[in-house]
Design an enzyme around this catalytic site. Structure first.
Site, PDB file in Angstrom:
ATOM      1  CB  THR A 122      -0.925  -0.014   1.244  1.00 44.01           C
ATOM      2  OG1 THR A 122      -1.666  -1.231   1.225  1.00 44.01           O
ATOM      3  CG2 THR A 122      -1.879   1.157   1.264  1.00 44.01           C
ATOM      4  CG  ASP A 144       3.227  -9.850   8.170  1.00 41.21           C
ATOM      5  OD1 ASP A 144       2.614 -10.726   8.799  1.00 41.21           O
ATOM      6  OD2 ASP A 144       3.044  -9.619   6.964  1.00 41.21           O
ATOM      7  NE  ARG A 188       4.744  -9.516   3.838  1.00 44.12           N
ATOM      8  CZ  ARG A 188       4.912  -8.449   3.082  1.00 44.12           C
ATOM      9  NH1 ARG A 188       4.487  -8.456   1.849  1.00 44.12           N
ATOM     10  NH2 ARG A 188       5.488  -7.370   3.557  1.00 44.12           N
TER      11      ARG A 188
HETATM   12  O1  F6P Z   1       0.834  -9.619   5.570  1.00 43.30           O
HETATM   13  C1  F6P Z   1      -0.106 -10.224   6.375  1.00 43.30           C
HETATM   14  C2  F6P Z   1      -0.244 -11.696   6.066  1.00 43.30           C
HETATM   15  O2  F6P Z   1      -1.191 -12.241   6.949  1.00 43.30           O
HETATM   16  C3  F6P Z   1       1.055 -12.480   6.095  1.00 43.30           C
HETATM   17  O3  F6P Z   1       1.497 -12.757   7.396  1.00 43.30           O
HETATM   18  C4  F6P Z   1       0.682 -13.685   5.284  1.00 43.30           C
HETATM   19  O4  F6P Z   1       1.828 -14.277   4.706  1.00 43.30           O
HETATM   20  C5  F6P Z   1      -0.215 -13.113   4.227  1.00 43.30           C
HETATM   21  O5  F6P Z   1      -0.712 -11.883   4.741  1.00 43.30           O
HETATM   22  C6  F6P Z   1      -1.377 -13.997   3.856  1.00 43.30           C
HETATM   23  O6  F6P Z   1      -2.059 -13.404   2.806  1.00 43.30           O
HETATM   24  P1  F6P Z   1      -3.518 -13.824   2.337  1.00 43.30           P
HETATM   25  O7  F6P Z   1      -4.504 -13.206   3.262  1.00 43.30           O
HETATM   26  O8  F6P Z   1      -3.615 -13.283   0.955  1.00 43.30           O
HETATM   27  O9  F6P Z   1      -3.594 -15.317   2.395  1.00 43.30           O
END
Ligand code: F6P
Length: 365
Positions: A122, A144, A188
């Protein structure tokens, strides 16, 4: 205070949701209305709503009684990107920069200021809008805690609390069944959630993306515990952790996302490997999106309120194209151009890694 003129503000929440988003929306809107008599528009579903011209004026009532609610009343999208928007033309998908169209949609409503609540993706888009001359202010969100420029993001404390409570529950069943329990947390490419939840729960092994692990070291450690009469072990593993010389475990790739890789599955890989090398009974638990849900902790509610309030105060002081940050316990801001394209990972000499090592925690190295 001498204030700079602002006509009207739009606020949006981008990327993956996290606890505290509503607290920021509330603080931004109420401060703008109460202190400066400004109109605030809410953009629906993050940058997707901006591209599709979906926004409405936020009434005082709409932002009342949302402080404790998880998620975002505005909705979010973690695939939309105004500078590379994908459009279906016939059977083909074309990528177009629709930033100018987005700015036109805002200006058409007399909106000259955009507050972007989000993470690194973002903020990269926010920086591009700032470069095009739009008045922009960023607010740092993500469970994160990996956003560059700020010591802490809101949502992180709630995620750590949720993960810690879950690991505490895993502890008792691990002990009853003399098992090795491997709990995978999000984060992540950064190990902040694993480090803090691992230390808070007294986990035996903590595995971080920043410190590639060795399977033989993990097995040696859990077997050592067994020999000492500790017949169970708790391992907290960040989804981005990997074996030394190995690769991160990818759960899936999203074709039309600016950040297509979704990590996940390392706990299952570890459970198989540890079972094979030690013959101990192993179980993998993936906490997943539970970490993103629920009511924000008091810490995150206050941090989010402070961030939202500060975003408006900085704008009124004439600060433009910045991200509100918390640095050394103080609220300030940093240019978005300095944040874009970077992430904040756990330094190997972090004080909590030293403390964890001192109390006997292994990092699998
Ligand atoms: O960035 C936040 C997060 O929850 C990460 O920890 C994780 O890897 C990712 O988003 C998961 O993404 P999505 O909601 O697209 O599965």
């Amino acid at each position: 205070m001498k204030t700079k003129s602002i006509k009207s503000i739009a606020v949006m929440t981008g990327g993956g949701d996290c606890p505290g988003l509503n607290a920021v929306i509330r603080a931004v809107t109420k401060t703008a209305i109460n202190k400066y008599g400004l109109e605030v528009w809410g953009i629906e579903d993050g940058f997707l709503g901006l591209i599709e011209d979906r926004m409405h004026v936020l009434s005082y009532n709409e932002v009342s009684n949302i402080l404790t609610a998880g998620g975002t009343i505005l909705g979010s999208s973690n695939t939309a990107n105004p500078s590379a928007h994908q459009i279906k033309v016939g059977k083909k998908v074309q990528t177009r920069d629709v930033s100018a169209q987005c700015i036109k949609a805002l200006k058409g409503r007399n909106i000259d200021t955009l507050i972007c609540i989000g993470g690194d993706g973002t903020m990269a888009s926010a920086a591009r809008f700032a470069k095009r001359g739009l008045t922009v202010m960023g607010v740092p969100k993500t469970i994160d805690n990996d956003l560059y420029g700020t010591d802490i993001t809101f949502g992180f404390n709630t995620a750590v609390t949720t993960a810690t409570e879950a690991i505490d529950k895993v502890h008792t069943t691990a002990s009853s069944h003399h098992r090795v329990m491997i709990v995978e947390v999000m984060g992540r490419y950064a190990g902040w959630i694993a480090l803090y939840a691992g230390v808070a729960s007294g986990s035996d092994v903590i595995l971080l993306p920043e410190m590639p692990y060795r399977i033989d070291k993990i097995c040696e450690f859990v077997l050592g515990r067994s020999k000492r009469g500790k017949r169970f072990s708790i391992i907290v593993v960040a989804e981005g952790a990997r074996e030394k010389g190995g690769k991160m475990v990818v759960a899936k790739k999203l074709a039309h996302s600016p950040d297509p890789i979704r990590l996940g599955g390392v706990a299952n890989v570890l459970a198989e490997q540890i079972k094979e090398h030690t013959s101990l009974d192993c179980r993998a638990i993936v906490l997943g999106h539970i970490q993103r849900g629920g009511t924000p902790t008091p810490f995150d509610r206050t941090l989010a309120t402070n961030f939202g309030y500060t975003a408006i105060e900085l704008l009124m002081k004439g600060v433009r194209g910045h991200l509100v940050v918390m640095k050394d316990g103080k609220l300030s801001s940093i240019a978005l151009s300095r944040v874009a394209g970077k992430i904040k990972t756990v330094p190997k000499n972090h004080h909590l890694i030293k403390a964890a090592r001192a109390v006997g925690t292994s990092f699998g190295i």
